[in-house]
Design a protein around this motif. Structure first.
Motif, PDB file in Angstrom:
ATOM      1  N   VAL A   1       0.835  -1.207   0.000  1.00 36.06           N
ATOM      2  CA  VAL A   1       0.000   0.000   0.000  1.00 36.06           C
ATOM      3  C   VAL A   1       0.863   1.247   0.000  1.00 36.06           C
ATOM      4  O   VAL A   1       0.618   2.205  -0.743  1.00 36.06           O
ATOM      5  CB  VAL A   1      -0.943   0.004   1.218  1.00 36.06           C
ATOM      6  CG1 VAL A   1      -1.725   1.312   1.295  1.00 36.06           C
ATOM      7  CG2 VAL A   1      -1.895  -1.189   1.149  1.00 36.06           C
ATOM      8  N   ILE A   2       1.880   1.277   0.844  1.00 41.11           N
ATOM      9  CA  ILE A   2       2.742   2.458   0.982  1.00 41.11           C
ATOM     10  C   ILE A   2       3.952   2.273   0.074  1.00 41.11           C
ATOM     11  O   ILE A   2       5.055   1.975   0.514  1.00 41.11           O
ATOM     12  CB  ILE A   2       3.173   2.654   2.443  1.00 41.11           C
ATOM     13  CG1 ILE A   2       1.966   2.597   3.373  1.00 41.11           C
ATOM     14  CG2 ILE A   2       3.912   3.983   2.621  1.00 41.11           C
ATOM     15  CD1 ILE A   2       0.929   3.682   3.114  1.00 41.11           C
TER      16      ILE A   2
ATOM     17  N   LYS B   1       6.842   5.255   0.243  1.00 37.79           N
ATOM     18  CA  LYS B   1       7.538   5.544   1.496  1.00 37.79           C
ATOM     19  C   LYS B   1       9.041   5.370   1.308  1.00 37.79           C
ATOM     20  O   LYS B   1       9.489   4.385   0.752  1.00 37.79           O
ATOM     21  CB  LYS B   1       7.040   4.595   2.596  1.00 37.79           C
ATOM     22  CG  LYS B   1       7.685   4.855   3.963  1.00 37.79           C
ATOM     23  CD  LYS B   1       7.074   6.081   4.590  1.00 37.79           C
ATOM     24  CE  LYS B   1       7.537   6.209   6.036  1.00 37.79           C
ATOM     25  NZ  LYS B   1       8.926   6.616   6.168  1.00 37.79           N
TER      26      LYS B   1
ATOM     27  N   SER C   1      -1.836  -1.402   5.527  1.00 44.07           N
ATOM     28  CA  SER C   1      -2.924  -0.482   5.210  1.00 44.07           C
ATOM     29  C   SER C   1      -2.489   0.934   5.563  1.00 44.07           C
ATOM     30  O   SER C   1      -1.493   1.137   6.280  1.00 44.07           O
ATOM     31  CB  SER C   1      -4.183  -0.841   6.000  1.00 44.07           C
ATOM     32  OG  SER C   1      -3.980  -0.638   7.389  1.00 44.07           O
ATOM     33  N   VAL C   2      -3.237   1.898   5.083  1.00 46.33           N
ATOM     34  CA  VAL C   2      -2.949   3.292   5.422  1.00 46.33           C
ATOM     35  C   VAL C   2      -3.107   3.501   6.925  1.00 46.33           C
ATOM     36  O   VAL C   2      -2.293   4.173   7.560  1.00 46.33           O
ATOM     37  CB  VAL C   2      -3.876   4.236   4.633  1.00 46.33           C
ATOM     38  CG1 VAL C   2      -3.737   5.673   5.133  1.00 46.33           C
ATOM     39  CG2 VAL C   2      -3.574   4.159   3.144  1.00 46.33           C
ATOM     40  N   ARG C   3      -4.174   2.928   7.488  1.00 47.54           N
ATOM     41  CA  ARG C   3      -4.397   3.085   8.927  1.00 47.54           C
ATOM     42  C   ARG C   3      -3.229   2.514   9.727  1.00 47.54           C
ATOM     43  O   ARG C   3      -2.775   3.134  10.695  1.00 47.54           O
ATOM     44  CB  ARG C   3      -5.698   2.393   9.329  1.00 47.54           C
ATOM     45  CG  ARG C   3      -5.992   2.476  10.824  1.00 47.54           C
ATOM     46  CD  ARG C   3      -7.329   1.849  11.174  1.00 47.54           C
ATOM     47  NE  ARG C   3      -7.581   1.913  12.600  1.00 47.54           N
ATOM     48  CZ  ARG C   3      -8.685   1.470  13.180  1.00 47.54           C
ATOM     49  NH1 ARG C   3      -9.648   0.920  12.440  1.00 47.54           N
ATOM     50  NH2 ARG C   3      -8.845   1.561  14.488  1.00 47.54           N
TER      51      ARG C   3
ATOM     52  N   TYR D   1      -0.188   2.232   8.732  1.00 45.75           N
ATOM     53  CA  TYR D   1       0.946   3.132   8.537  1.00 45.75           C
ATOM     54  C   TYR D   1       0.870   4.316   9.493  1.00 45.75           C
ATOM     55  O   TYR D   1       1.867   4.701  10.106  1.00 45.75           O
ATOM     56  CB  TYR D   1       0.973   3.621   7.089  1.00 45.75           C
ATOM     57  CG  TYR D   1       1.899   4.795   6.866  1.00 45.75           C
ATOM     58  CD1 TYR D   1       3.269   4.670   7.058  1.00 45.75           C
ATOM     59  CD2 TYR D   1       1.396   6.037   6.490  1.00 45.75           C
ATOM     60  CE1 TYR D   1       4.122   5.749   6.871  1.00 45.75           C
ATOM     61  CE2 TYR D   1       2.239   7.115   6.300  1.00 45.75           C
ATOM     62  CZ  TYR D   1       3.601   6.963   6.494  1.00 45.75           C
ATOM     63  OH  TYR D   1       4.431   8.037   6.318  1.00 45.75           O
ATOM     64  N   TRP D   2      -0.322   4.884   9.670  1.00 44.93           N
ATOM     65  CA  TRP D   2      -0.476   6.007  10.599  1.00 44.93           C
ATOM     66  C   TRP D   2      -0.228   5.567  12.044  1.00 44.93           C
ATOM     67  O   TRP D   2       0.399   6.274  12.825  1.00 44.93           O
ATOM     68  CB  TRP D   2      -1.878   6.597  10.453  1.00 44.93           C
ATOM     69  CG  TRP D   2      -2.067   7.375   9.185  1.00 44.93           C
ATOM     70  CD1 TRP D   2      -1.087   7.942   8.415  1.00 44.93           C
ATOM     71  CD2 TRP D   2      -3.309   7.670   8.528  1.00 44.93           C
ATOM     72  NE1 TRP D   2      -1.637   8.574   7.325  1.00 44.93           N
ATOM     73  CE2 TRP D   2      -2.992   8.427   7.363  1.00 44.93           C
ATOM     74  CE3 TRP D   2      -4.633   7.379   8.797  1.00 44.93           C
ATOM     75  CZ2 TRP D   2      -3.970   8.883   6.484  1.00 44.93           C
ATOM     76  CZ3 TRP D   2      -5.622   7.841   7.931  1.00 44.93           C
ATOM     77  CH2 TRP D   2      -5.290   8.581   6.788  1.00 44.93           C
TER      78      TRP D   2
ATOM     79  N   ALA E   1      -1.027  10.453  -2.087  1.00 43.99           N
ATOM     80  CA  ALA E   1       0.190   9.991  -1.415  1.00 43.99           C
ATOM     81  C   ALA E   1       0.745  11.068  -0.499  1.00 43.99           C
ATOM     82  O   ALA E   1       1.180  10.793   0.625  1.00 43.99           O
ATOM     83  CB  ALA E   1       1.237   9.589  -2.452  1.00 43.99           C
TER      84      ALA E   1
ATOM     85  N   ILE F   1      -1.408  11.232   2.697  1.00 45.95           N
ATOM     86  CA  ILE F   1      -1.178  10.086   3.579  1.00 45.95           C
ATOM     87  C   ILE F   1       0.149  10.234   4.310  1.00 45.95           C
ATOM     88  O   ILE F   1       0.238  10.051   5.528  1.00 45.95           O
ATOM     89  CB  ILE F   1      -1.208   8.771   2.772  1.00 45.95           C
ATOM     90  CG1 ILE F   1      -2.625   8.503   2.257  1.00 45.95           C
ATOM     91  CG2 ILE F   1      -0.725   7.606   3.625  1.00 45.95           C
ATOM     92  CD1 ILE F   1      -2.713   7.336   1.299  1.00 45.95           C
ATOM     93  N   LEU F   2       1.187  10.579   3.573  1.00 49.60           N
ATOM     94  CA  LEU F   2       2.508  10.726   4.175  1.00 49.60           C
ATOM     95  C   LEU F   2       2.537  11.889   5.155  1.00 49.60           C
ATOM     96  O   LEU F   2       3.129  11.797   6.235  1.00 49.60           O
ATOM     97  CB  LEU F   2       3.557  10.928   3.079  1.00 49.60           C
ATOM     98  CG  LEU F   2       5.016  10.981   3.550  1.00 49.60           C
ATOM     99  CD1 LEU F   2       5.410   9.667   4.209  1.00 49.60           C
ATOM    100  CD2 LEU F   2       5.945  11.283   2.381  1.00 49.60           C
TER     101      LEU F   2
ATOM    102  N   GLY G   1       0.839  10.964   8.333  1.00 52.30           N
ATOM    103  CA  GLY G   1       1.715  10.055   9.074  1.00 52.30           C
ATOM    104  C   GLY G   1       2.812  10.825   9.802  1.00 52.30           C
ATOM    105  O   GLY G   1       3.152  10.520  10.947  1.00 52.30           O
TER     106      GLY G   1
END
Length: 275
Positions: free
Chosen positions: A95-96, A99, A172-174, A176-177, A220, A223-224, A227
């Motif tokens: 997903v990421i 990164k 997942s994005v979640r 990653y956070w 992206a 999301i980054l 994070g």
């Protein structure tokens, strides 16, 4: 005595450990697997080290996916070097994907390095006898970073590109956070260990490095950025709620005993500052 002891910290039952299925497909079979699920990755690894029968120790995460030829590459590398950092690729469906993970893939050529990552590293037990085990006061991450610094004071660390595993940084994005927040707490602990002045800690909270390598895609970037905000929040909270002073020289010594496999112990999530 077996050639390799593979150490896996996890809170999962053996039937759910993806890494084991990939190990079973290897041509190399002169190894044992030592699984521990004590609270915290450092504690689990230290307990596994005590029970490992081999001089050559391999450290993997429960979701590490060794590629074919991995175990033979590890054994060969430890014939030549005391400490080896492996190469890590994210699967194609990660997903990421944007990164920045310079500690994962350090290139096609072998070289001396100061970067080791908990999901793919190996070393001789004599190294840990010399420098001590993992610092168990690190709970949220950076445990292998701190160990690597102590190792590099006495031994060279070799990056071996043929020692490859696949490993998702986040599923997942979640996640990653959530991982960003845990790593922010680990940053604060690390600064205490290093006795970093408060002014320097505040400067380290600035997201200048991230901004310089921000992706151009809008989603992206968002999301980054979020994070990074999560990590910054944890760092700042760490400045307020300072943990007690760590003592990096206090580590468990590794002594050999019978192999052990008990996934029922411990309930703590295991994470690393670089995994």
């Amino acid at each position: 005595m077996v050639e390799l002891s593979i150490i896996i910290p996890t809170i999962k039952p053996a039937s759910e450990i993806d890494c084991l299925r990939h190990l079973e497909t290897q041509d190399f079979d002169d190894y044992e697997v030592v699984i521990r699920s004590d609270p915290g990755a450092s504690k689990a690894r230290n307990e596994a080290i005590k029970r490992a029968n081999a001089e050559k120790l391999v450290f993997l995460d429960d979701d590490s996916m060794p590629r074919p030829g991995y175990l033979q590459a590890v054994s060969d590398a430890l014939d030549e070097h005391d400490v080896v950092a492996g190469r890590v690729f994210q699967p194609d469906d990660a997903v990421i994907t944007y990164k920045q993970l310079p500690w994962y893939d350090q290139g096609d050529e072998g070289k001396h390095t100061d970067l080791i990552v908990g999901c793919n590293m190996a070393m001789r037990k004599s190294v840990l006898d010399a420098v001590g085990g993992f610092n168990e006061t690190f709970f949220h991450g950076h445990e292998e970073t701190e160990l690597g610094r102590r190792i590099s004071e006495q031994f060279d660390i070799w990056y071996e590109p043929s020692m490859v595993v696949e490993h998702y940084y986040a599923f997942s994005v979640r996640q990653y956070w959530e991982k960003s927040y845990r790593h922010g707490k680990a940053d604060a602990d690390w600064w205490v260990v290093d006795d970093v002045p408060l002014s320097t800690r505040l400067r380290k909270c600035l997201p200048t490095d991230v901004l310089r390598r921000q992706p151009t895609e809008t989603v992206a970037m968002l999301i980054l950025t979020f994070g990074r905000v999560r990590r910054l929040t944890a760092q700042l909270l760490g400045l307020v709620d300072i943990p007690e002073q760590r003592h990096p020289s206090d580590h468990s010594t590794a002594s050999t005993s019978a192999p052990f496999h008990d996934p029922s112990e411990g309930i703590s999530p295991l994470s690393s500052g670089r995994d």
